[in-house]
Design a protein around this motif. Sequence first.
Motif, short mmCIF file in Angstrom:
data_model
loop_
_atom_site.label_atom_id
_atom_site.label_comp_id
_atom_site.label_asym_id
_atom_site.label_seq_id
_atom_site.Cartn_x
_atom_site.Cartn_y
_atom_site.Cartn_z
N TYR A 42 40.96 39.19 39.63
CA TYR A 42 41.35 37.78 39.76
C TYR A 42 41.41 37.36 41.24
CZ TYR A 42 44.20 33.55 39.36
OH TYR A 42 44.67 32.26 39.47
N PRO A 43 42.07 38.15 42.12
CA PRO A 43 42.13 37.75 43.53
C PRO A 43 40.74 37.61 44.17
CG PRO A 43 43.77 39.43 43.11
CD PRO A 43 42.91 39.34 41.88
N THR A 44 39.79 38.43 43.74
CA THR A 44 38.43 38.34 44.28
C THR A 44 37.79 37.01 43.90
OG1 THR A 44 38.18 40.74 44.18
CG2 THR A 44 36.15 39.43 44.30
N ILE A 45 37.97 36.60 42.65
CA ILE A 45 37.44 35.31 42.19
C ILE A 45 38.16 34.17 42.91
CG2 ILE A 45 37.39 33.73 40.20
CD1 ILE A 45 35.09 35.71 40.20
N ARG A 46 39.46 34.30 43.07
CA ARG A 46 40.23 33.25 43.77
C ARG A 46 39.71 33.08 45.20
NH1 ARG A 46 42.78 28.78 42.71
NH2 ARG A 46 42.02 28.07 44.68
N LEU A 47 39.44 34.20 45.88
CA LEU A 47 38.91 34.15 47.24
C LEU A 47 37.54 33.49 47.26
CD1 LEU A 47 39.19 34.93 50.22
CD2 LEU A 47 38.18 37.14 49.62
#
Length: 99
Positions: A42-47
């Motif tokens: 999720y954090p990768t997509i958010r970034l």
Amino acid sequence: MSMQVVPEWIVNLEDEDISFIKKFILASGSLKEMAKQYEVTYPTIRLRLDKLIQTIKINDDTESEPYVALIKRLAINEKLDFDTAKILISEYKKNKGCK
């Protein structure tokens, strides 16, 4: 939709970014679903989404401040660190005001 009515900010995006936006819309804006599709966290997509948002915002700056837009683009693409980018933009704006 003809190319004449496509907003400039869309035309200036990479094909990969257009694909990301399409998947995002089809996923109803769910970052969790996007993470599954791309098989990342999720954090990768958010970034990725945050960088895309910044890219779109920078495109709005391009017409009025092409130098500032270039510096911001370099920082977002990690070609220039953010502290240096801030200094360059600040100095540019100071010197521009002196003219």
